[in-house]
Design a protein around this motif. Sequence first.
Motif, mmCIF file in Angstrom:
data_model
loop_
_atom_site.group_PDB
_atom_site.id
_atom_site.type_symbol
_atom_site.label_atom_id
_atom_site.label_comp_id
_atom_site.label_asym_id
_atom_site.label_seq_id
_atom_site.Cartn_x
_atom_site.Cartn_y
_atom_site.Cartn_z
ATOM 1 N N ARG A 47 10.071 3.280 -4.348
ATOM 2 C CA ARG A 47 9.102 4.172 -3.711
ATOM 3 C C ARG A 47 9.757 5.148 -2.742
ATOM 4 O O ARG A 47 9.145 6.100 -2.303
ATOM 5 C CB ARG A 47 8.016 3.375 -3.010
ATOM 6 C CG ARG A 47 8.492 2.601 -1.820
ATOM 7 C CD ARG A 47 7.363 1.863 -1.162
ATOM 8 N NE ARG A 47 7.864 1.039 -0.085
ATOM 9 C CZ ARG A 47 7.145 0.165 0.560
ATOM 10 N NH1 ARG A 47 5.883 -0.023 0.234
ATOM 11 N NH2 ARG A 47 7.664 -0.539 1.515
ATOM 12 N N ASP A 65 5.277 3.755 -6.185
ATOM 13 C CA ASP A 65 4.904 2.645 -5.315
ATOM 14 C C ASP A 65 4.443 1.510 -6.217
ATOM 15 O O ASP A 65 3.343 1.552 -6.768
ATOM 16 C CB ASP A 65 3.797 3.059 -4.351
ATOM 17 C CG ASP A 65 3.474 1.984 -3.332
ATOM 18 O OD1 ASP A 65 3.786 0.792 -3.576
ATOM 19 O OD2 ASP A 65 2.897 2.328 -2.291
ATOM 20 N N GLU A 67 3.560 -1.430 -5.579
ATOM 21 C CA GLU A 67 2.557 -2.341 -5.036
ATOM 22 C C GLU A 67 1.157 -1.753 -4.976
ATOM 23 O O GLU A 67 0.190 -2.502 -4.909
ATOM 24 C CB GLU A 67 3.012 -2.824 -3.658
ATOM 25 C CG GLU A 67 4.293 -3.630 -3.761
ATOM 26 C CD GLU A 67 4.926 -3.963 -2.425
ATOM 27 O OE1 GLU A 67 4.222 -3.888 -1.395
ATOM 28 O OE2 GLU A 67 6.129 -4.293 -2.414
ATOM 29 N N SER A 68 1.037 -0.437 -4.990
ATOM 30 C CA SER A 68 -0.307 0.139 -4.910
ATOM 31 C C SER A 68 -0.612 1.135 -6.020
ATOM 32 O O SER A 68 -1.753 1.546 -6.167
ATOM 33 C CB SER A 68 -0.536 0.794 -3.544
ATOM 34 O OG SER A 68 0.354 1.875 -3.369
ATOM 35 N N TYR A 86 13.458 -8.580 -4.032
ATOM 36 C CA TYR A 86 12.121 -7.991 -4.124
ATOM 37 C C TYR A 86 11.204 -8.959 -4.865
ATOM 38 O O TYR A 86 11.605 -9.555 -5.870
ATOM 39 C CB TYR A 86 12.170 -6.656 -4.868
ATOM 40 C CG TYR A 86 10.832 -5.971 -4.961
ATOM 41 C CD1 TYR A 86 10.255 -5.380 -3.842
ATOM 42 C CD2 TYR A 86 10.148 -5.909 -6.165
ATOM 43 C CE1 TYR A 86 9.018 -4.754 -3.921
ATOM 44 C CE2 TYR A 86 8.917 -5.285 -6.255
ATOM 45 C CZ TYR A 86 8.356 -4.703 -5.126
ATOM 46 O OH TYR A 86 7.140 -4.087 -5.213
ATOM 47 N N TRP A 88 6.977 -8.959 -5.924
ATOM 48 C CA TRP A 88 5.584 -8.531 -5.937
ATOM 49 C C TRP A 88 4.980 -9.190 -7.171
ATOM 50 O O TRP A 88 5.139 -8.738 -8.288
ATOM 51 C CB TRP A 88 5.448 -7.011 -5.963
ATOM 52 C CG TRP A 88 4.038 -6.552 -5.817
ATOM 53 C CD1 TRP A 88 3.272 -5.946 -6.767
ATOM 54 C CD2 TRP A 88 3.206 -6.667 -4.657
ATOM 55 N NE1 TRP A 88 2.022 -5.677 -6.265
ATOM 56 C CE2 TRP A 88 1.950 -6.113 -4.972
ATOM 57 C CE3 TRP A 88 3.403 -7.200 -3.377
ATOM 58 C CZ2 TRP A 88 0.901 -6.069 -4.059
ATOM 59 C CZ3 TRP A 88 2.355 -7.147 -2.474
ATOM 60 C CH2 TRP A 88 1.135 -6.586 -2.825
ATOM 61 N N ARG A 89 4.342 -10.331 -6.964
ATOM 62 C CA ARG A 89 3.887 -11.188 -8.060
ATOM 63 C C ARG A 89 3.051 -10.467 -9.132
ATOM 64 O O ARG A 89 3.183 -10.780 -10.306
ATOM 65 C CB ARG A 89 3.149 -12.391 -7.498
ATOM 66 C CG ARG A 89 4.082 -13.381 -6.832
ATOM 67 C CD ARG A 89 3.337 -14.513 -6.142
ATOM 68 N NE ARG A 89 4.253 -15.467 -5.562
ATOM 69 C CZ ARG A 89 4.696 -15.401 -4.307
ATOM 70 N NH1 ARG A 89 4.293 -14.438 -3.496
ATOM 71 N NH2 ARG A 89 5.540 -16.317 -3.861
ATOM 72 N N LEU A 91 3.516 -7.864 -10.575
ATOM 73 C CA LEU A 91 4.381 -7.163 -11.534
ATOM 74 C C LEU A 91 4.909 -8.062 -12.651
ATOM 75 O O LEU A 91 5.427 -7.560 -13.647
ATOM 76 C CB LEU A 91 5.575 -6.531 -10.817
ATOM 77 C CG LEU A 91 5.283 -5.365 -9.892
ATOM 78 C CD1 LEU A 91 6.574 -4.887 -9.246
ATOM 79 C CD2 LEU A 91 4.600 -4.237 -10.631
ATOM 80 N N GLU A 124 3.957 -14.432 1.194
ATOM 81 C CA GLU A 124 3.731 -13.581 0.012
ATOM 82 C C GLU A 124 5.016 -12.923 -0.487
ATOM 83 O O GLU A 124 5.063 -12.415 -1.601
ATOM 84 C CB GLU A 124 2.644 -12.533 0.260
ATOM 85 C CG GLU A 124 2.938 -11.556 1.357
ATOM 86 C CD GLU A 124 2.382 -11.948 2.715
ATOM 87 O OE1 GLU A 124 2.076 -11.027 3.492
ATOM 88 O OE2 GLU A 124 2.273 -13.152 3.024
ATOM 89 N N PHE A 125 6.077 -12.976 0.322
ATOM 90 C CA PHE A 125 7.358 -12.405 -0.089
ATOM 91 C C PHE A 125 8.424 -13.470 -0.344
ATOM 92 O O PHE A 125 9.600 -13.149 -0.508
ATOM 93 C CB PHE A 125 7.856 -11.404 0.956
ATOM 94 C CG PHE A 125 6.900 -10.275 1.178
ATOM 95 C CD1 PHE A 125 6.525 -9.442 0.140
ATOM 96 C CD2 PHE A 125 6.349 -10.057 2.427
ATOM 97 C CE1 PHE A 125 5.636 -8.411 0.334
ATOM 98 C CE2 PHE A 125 5.461 -9.014 2.648
ATOM 99 C CZ PHE A 125 5.097 -8.190 1.595
#
Length: 179
Positions: A47, A65, A67-68, A86, A88-89, A91, A124-125
Motif C-alpha cells: 500500500r 491496500d 486490508e480495505s 505480514y 491479514w487472515r 487474504l 489479530e496480527f
Amino acid sequence: MQEVSDWVARWAHLIRPGGSVLDLACGSGRHLRWLAARGFAVTGVDRDAEALAPLAGLAEIVVADLESGPWPLPGRRFDAVIVTNYLWRPLAPHLRDSLAEGALYLHETFADGNEALGRPRRPEFLLRRGELLEIAAGLGVVAYEEGRLEAPARIVQRIAAQLGAAAAPALRGGAGPGG
C-alpha cells in the motif's frame, strides 16, 4: 536494506526457474530485489507507493491496500507466493487461488508469544499455534517451523508448501527454528 529472510533463501530453489513470483506486502522490496536478481519475474504488492517507487524498474509494482480494498490481482496465477512479516487472515483464499500448479507458497510471520518480545503484539496480527498449517491445508508441506528466532528476538511460524506436491513430514515443535 534488510537482508533477505533465510527462509526465503532456503526454499527459493523450488520456484520454477525464471518463474513468476508474487511478493505480497513487499514493503521496500528486500525479497523482490533478491528474487529479481535471480531471474524471476516478480510482482510486488504493497500500500506504500513511496516505498514501491524505487522498485518500478525491477518488477511489476501494484499499489493496493490489501486490508480495505479489493484483491488487486483477480485471476492471476504465480509460480510462487511469498509473504513475510505480514498477516491479514481474509487474504488466505486469495493466496491459494494465486498459486499455479506446482507453485511454492512461502509464508513467515509473527506468532503467539511474540507480544512478550516486541511488535506486533495484537492477537489479530499473531498466528495461533499451527495456524500456517491450517492455511496451507491441501498443499504439500515441504517444511514447517514455529518457535523463537534471534537477532532480533521474535516468535514466528514459517511454512514452505507446494500446490500439487505430496506432503513431506512437517517439522513441528516449540523448539526454535533452525533457520
